[in-house]
Scaffold this active site. Structure first.
Site, short mmCIF file in Angstrom:
data_model
loop_
_atom_site.label_atom_id
_atom_site.label_comp_id
_atom_site.label_asym_id
_atom_site.label_seq_id
_atom_site.Cartn_x
_atom_site.Cartn_y
_atom_site.Cartn_z
CB CYS A 136 -0.97 -0.03 1.19
SG CYS A 136 -0.23 0.08 2.82
N GLY A 137 0.43 2.37 0.31
CA GLY A 137 1.26 3.58 0.26
C GLY A 137 2.51 3.49 1.10
#
Length: 170
Positions: free
Chosen positions: A66-67
């Site tokens: 994810c980020g």
């Protein structure tokens, strides 16, 4: 060749797709558990999917992103039998596999460059677990910390409810 489960949230779909293709070119059997586009979604869904796939024994290892890697790594770790580690360097990936038998690697696509992500994943996939008595005891102890409740999906019910009620925002 190893069978790999991979998943991400909407923030890093392009990076996940690039990593998936890179792994397939190397001959790995890679199954993509989503997400598949940039439509807003929530990371626990995909961390859980990869965690369940690996814990089931149908996949050798998993990759989540994810980020920052933090959220999806934590969600994958809630699945009994999934030992997920967040790695931002090659040495962490190596030690996680070698000493703790980590079976899922998490990376942050917004904070780690694609070249380093590839190096981290390559080290993770190529390192074998050192099944010494001490390492096996530590792994088994860690596995015992997650209850059967996790595999019934109960950890995620509150998150699903909040998601459906519009609690989460970009």
């Amino acid at each position: 060749m190893k069978r790999i489960a991979i998943g991400c949230d909407h923030i890093v779909t392009d990076i996940k797709n690039s990593i998936r293709e890179w792994l397939m070119e190397k001959g790995y059997d890679v199954v993509d558990f989503g997400t598949y586009d940039k439509t807003r979604t929530h990371f626990p869904i995909y961390g859980k999917r990869v965690g369940e796939a690996v814990a089931s024994g149908k996949f050798d290892l998993g990759i989540v992103m994810c980020g920052t890697g933090v959220g999806i790594t934590n969600s994958a770790s809630k699945v009994k039998g999934a030992r997920c580690v967040l790695a931002r360097d090659v040495e962490t990936a190596k030690v996680a596999r070698e000493k703790f038998d980590a079976n899922i690697i998490g990376v942050g696509g917004r904070i780690t460059g694609i070249g380093l992500i590839e190096n981290i994943i390559e080290e993770f996939l190529n390192t074998k677990f050192d099944d010494s008595k001490e390492n096996v005891e530590v792994r088994d102890y860690i596995d015992g910390l997650i209850s059967e409740k996790a595999n019934k999906g109960e950890y995620f019910e509150e998150e699903r409810k909040k998601w459906n009620e519009g609690y989460y925002h970009d």
